[in-house]
Write a protein that holds these residues in place. Structure first.
Motif, PDB file in Angstrom:
ATOM      1  N   SER A  64      26.418  23.472  40.623  1.00 34.94           N
ATOM      2  CA  SER A  64      26.158  24.899  40.420  1.00 34.94           C
ATOM      3  C   SER A  64      27.149  25.469  39.402  1.00 34.94           C
ATOM      4  N   LEU A  65      26.868  26.683  38.945  1.00 38.16           N
ATOM      5  CA  LEU A  65      27.773  27.339  38.001  1.00 38.16           C
ATOM      6  C   LEU A  65      29.135  27.585  38.642  1.00 38.16           C
ATOM      7  N   LYS A  66      29.130  27.924  39.930  1.00 33.24           N
ATOM      8  CA  LYS A  66      30.390  28.137  40.637  1.00 33.24           C
ATOM      9  C   LYS A  66      31.196  26.847  40.695  1.00 33.24           C
ATOM     10  N   ALA A  67      30.527  25.717  40.947  1.00 33.78           N
ATOM     11  CA  ALA A  67      31.213  24.426  41.002  1.00 33.78           C
ATOM     12  C   ALA A  67      31.803  24.067  39.639  1.00 33.78           C
ATOM     13  N   ILE A  68      31.102  24.406  38.575  1.00 34.23           N
ATOM     14  CA  ILE A  68      31.614  24.127  37.229  1.00 34.23           C
ATOM     15  C   ILE A  68      32.822  24.996  36.930  1.00 34.23           C
ATOM     16  N   ASP A  69      32.786  26.276  37.338  1.00 38.46           N
ATOM     17  CA  ASP A  69      33.945  27.153  37.158  1.00 38.46           C
ATOM     18  C   ASP A  69      35.153  26.639  37.940  1.00 38.46           C
ATOM     19  N   GLU A  70      34.922  26.196  39.179  1.00 41.62           N
ATOM     20  CA  GLU A  70      36.010  25.655  39.986  1.00 41.62           C
ATOM     21  C   GLU A  70      36.555  24.368  39.377  1.00 41.62           C
ATOM     22  N   MET A  71      35.672  23.538  38.803  1.00 42.05           N
ATOM     23  CA  MET A  71      36.113  22.328  38.132  1.00 42.05           C
ATOM     24  C   MET A  71      37.009  22.668  36.945  1.00 42.05           C
ATOM     25  N   ASP A  72      36.619  23.666  36.167  1.00 44.27           N
ATOM     26  CA  ASP A  72      37.435  24.095  35.034  1.00 44.27           C
ATOM     27  C   ASP A  72      38.820  24.536  35.491  1.00 44.27           C
ATOM     28  N   GLU A  73      38.866  25.284  36.595  1.00 42.86           N
ATOM     29  CA  GLU A  73      40.150  25.737  37.131  1.00 42.86           C
ATOM     30  C   GLU A  73      41.016  24.546  37.548  1.00 42.86           C
ATOM     31  N   MET A  74      40.404  23.574  38.229  1.00 44.41           N
ATOM     32  CA  MET A  74      41.158  22.387  38.671  1.00 44.41           C
ATOM     33  C   MET A  74      41.671  21.598  37.469  1.00 44.41           C
ATOM     34  N   LEU A  75      40.844  21.449  36.445  1.00 42.18           N
ATOM     35  CA  LEU A  75      41.268  20.707  35.263  1.00 42.18           C
ATOM     36  C   LEU A  75      42.357  21.446  34.498  1.00 42.18           C
ATOM     37  N   ASP A  76      42.316  22.786  34.500  1.00 40.02           N
ATOM     38  CA  ASP A  76      43.393  23.565  33.876  1.00 40.02           C
ATOM     39  C   ASP A  76      44.719  23.329  34.592  1.00 40.02           C
ATOM     40  N   VAL A  77      44.680  23.288  35.923  1.00 36.86           N
ATOM     41  CA  VAL A  77      45.906  23.038  36.687  1.00 36.86           C
ATOM     42  C   VAL A  77      46.397  21.617  36.420  1.00 36.86           C
ATOM     43  N   LEU A  78      45.492  20.653  36.422  1.00 38.24           N
ATOM     44  CA  LEU A  78      45.893  19.263  36.159  1.00 38.24           C
ATOM     45  C   LEU A  78      46.508  19.112  34.772  1.00 38.24           C
ATOM     46  N   ALA A  79      46.020  19.877  33.808  1.00 40.20           N
ATOM     47  CA  ALA A  79      46.554  19.792  32.447  1.00 40.20           C
ATOM     48  C   ALA A  79      48.006  20.251  32.373  1.00 40.20           C
ATOM     49  N   ARG A  80      48.450  21.057  33.321  1.00 40.06           N
ATOM     50  CA  ARG A  80      49.826  21.559  33.336  1.00 40.06           C
ATOM     51  C   ARG A  80      50.791  20.618  34.057  1.00 40.06           C
ATOM     52  N   MET A  81      50.279  19.535  34.584  1.00 38.65           N
ATOM     53  CA  MET A  81      51.125  18.578  35.307  1.00 38.65           C
ATOM     54  C   MET A  81      51.535  17.443  34.376  1.00 38.65           C
ATOM     55  N   THR A  82      52.500  16.631  34.819  1.00 33.10           N
ATOM     56  CA  THR A  82      52.923  15.497  34.002  1.00 33.10           C
ATOM     57  C   THR A  82      51.809  14.455  33.973  1.00 33.10           C
ATOM     58  N   PRO A  83      51.771  13.615  32.950  1.00 31.91           N
ATOM     59  CA  PRO A  83      50.708  12.601  32.878  1.00 31.91           C
ATOM     60  C   PRO A  83      50.672  11.674  34.093  1.00 31.91           C
ATOM     61  N   CYS A  84      51.831  11.282  34.611  1.00 32.61           N
ATOM     62  CA  CYS A  84      51.848  10.381  35.773  1.00 32.61           C
ATOM     63  C   CYS A  84      51.234  11.053  37.000  1.00 32.61           C
ATOM     64  N   GLU A  85      51.595  12.321  37.231  1.00 34.61           N
ATOM     65  CA  GLU A  85      51.032  13.056  38.371  1.00 34.61           C
ATOM     66  C   GLU A  85      49.536  13.249  38.192  1.00 34.61           C
ATOM     67  N   ARG A  86      49.154  13.583  36.985  1.00 38.50           N
ATOM     68  CA  ARG A  86      47.744  13.830  36.691  1.00 38.50           C
ATOM     69  C   ARG A  86      46.911  12.560  36.907  1.00 38.50           C
ATOM     70  N   ARG A  87      47.405  11.423  36.407  1.00 32.61           N
ATOM     71  CA  ARG A  87      46.678  10.162  36.576  1.00 32.61           C
ATOM     72  C   ARG A  87      46.560   9.768  38.035  1.00 32.61           C
ATOM     73  N   LEU A  88      47.636   9.949  38.798  1.00 30.80           N
ATOM     74  CA  LEU A  88      47.626   9.574  40.210  1.00 30.80           C
ATOM     75  C   LEU A  88      46.632  10.424  40.994  1.00 30.80           C
ATOM     76  N   ILE A  89      46.677  11.732  40.801  1.00 30.81           N
ATOM     77  CA  ILE A  89      45.755  12.617  41.519  1.00 30.81           C
ATOM     78  C   ILE A  89      44.311  12.342  41.104  1.00 30.81           C
ATOM     79  N   TRP A  90      44.067  12.196  39.806  1.00 26.63           N
ATOM     80  CA  TRP A  90      42.701  12.004  39.329  1.00 26.63           C
ATOM     81  C   TRP A  90      42.143  10.649  39.759  1.00 26.63           C
TER      82      TRP A  90
END
Length: 139
Positions: A64-90
């Protein structure tokens, strides 16, 4: 001794898993790619036979559009983390097993799990500090 995730960490992780599912569910046809990844040349059909089985794609439910907006928010937060943290969580959000991560990183499962919990806590802090995007606020 294995430490379990707290309720808030589990909730955050479920939201990240939902974002991973949403990203995988988005269409990946040539027209949905960014312009710089597309070719200006038209697609050429190299086979003269028609394969009926290859013409249908069994699509799952569309996000849904809401799910896509929430995905964008999650990816924005992940982009602010270190690469190691981002890779582990993802990796964990996409279902990569601990054993595979142990072999990939050369670290123990205990230390990976500890770092995973720390990364989820940092994710929550970063997400709490972010202000909502103005385009998503309805007036």
């Amino acid at each position: 001794m294995k430490s379990k995730l707290t309720a808030s960490e589990t909730q955050i992780f479920q939201q990240i898993r939902q974002a991973a599912w949403t990203l995988q569910s988005l269409p990946a046809d040539p027209q949905s790619r960014p312009a710089e990844l597309r070719s200006a040349w038209p697609e050429i059909c190299r086979k003269s036979t028609v394969i009926y089985g290859g013409t249908r794609r069994n699509m799952g439910p569309r996000p849904s559009l809401k799910a896509i907006d929430e995905m964008d928010e999650m990816l924005d937060v992940l982009a602010r983390m270190t690469p190691c943290e981002r890779r582990l969580i993802w990796a964990r959000a996409n279902g990569v097993k601990w054993l595979r991560l142990v072999h990939f990183t050369g670290r123990s499962r205990t230390s990976l799990h500890r770092d995973f919990k720390i990364a989820l806590e940092k994710f929550a802090v970063i997400r709490g500090k972010m202000t909502p995007c103005k385009k998503h606020i309805d007036k």
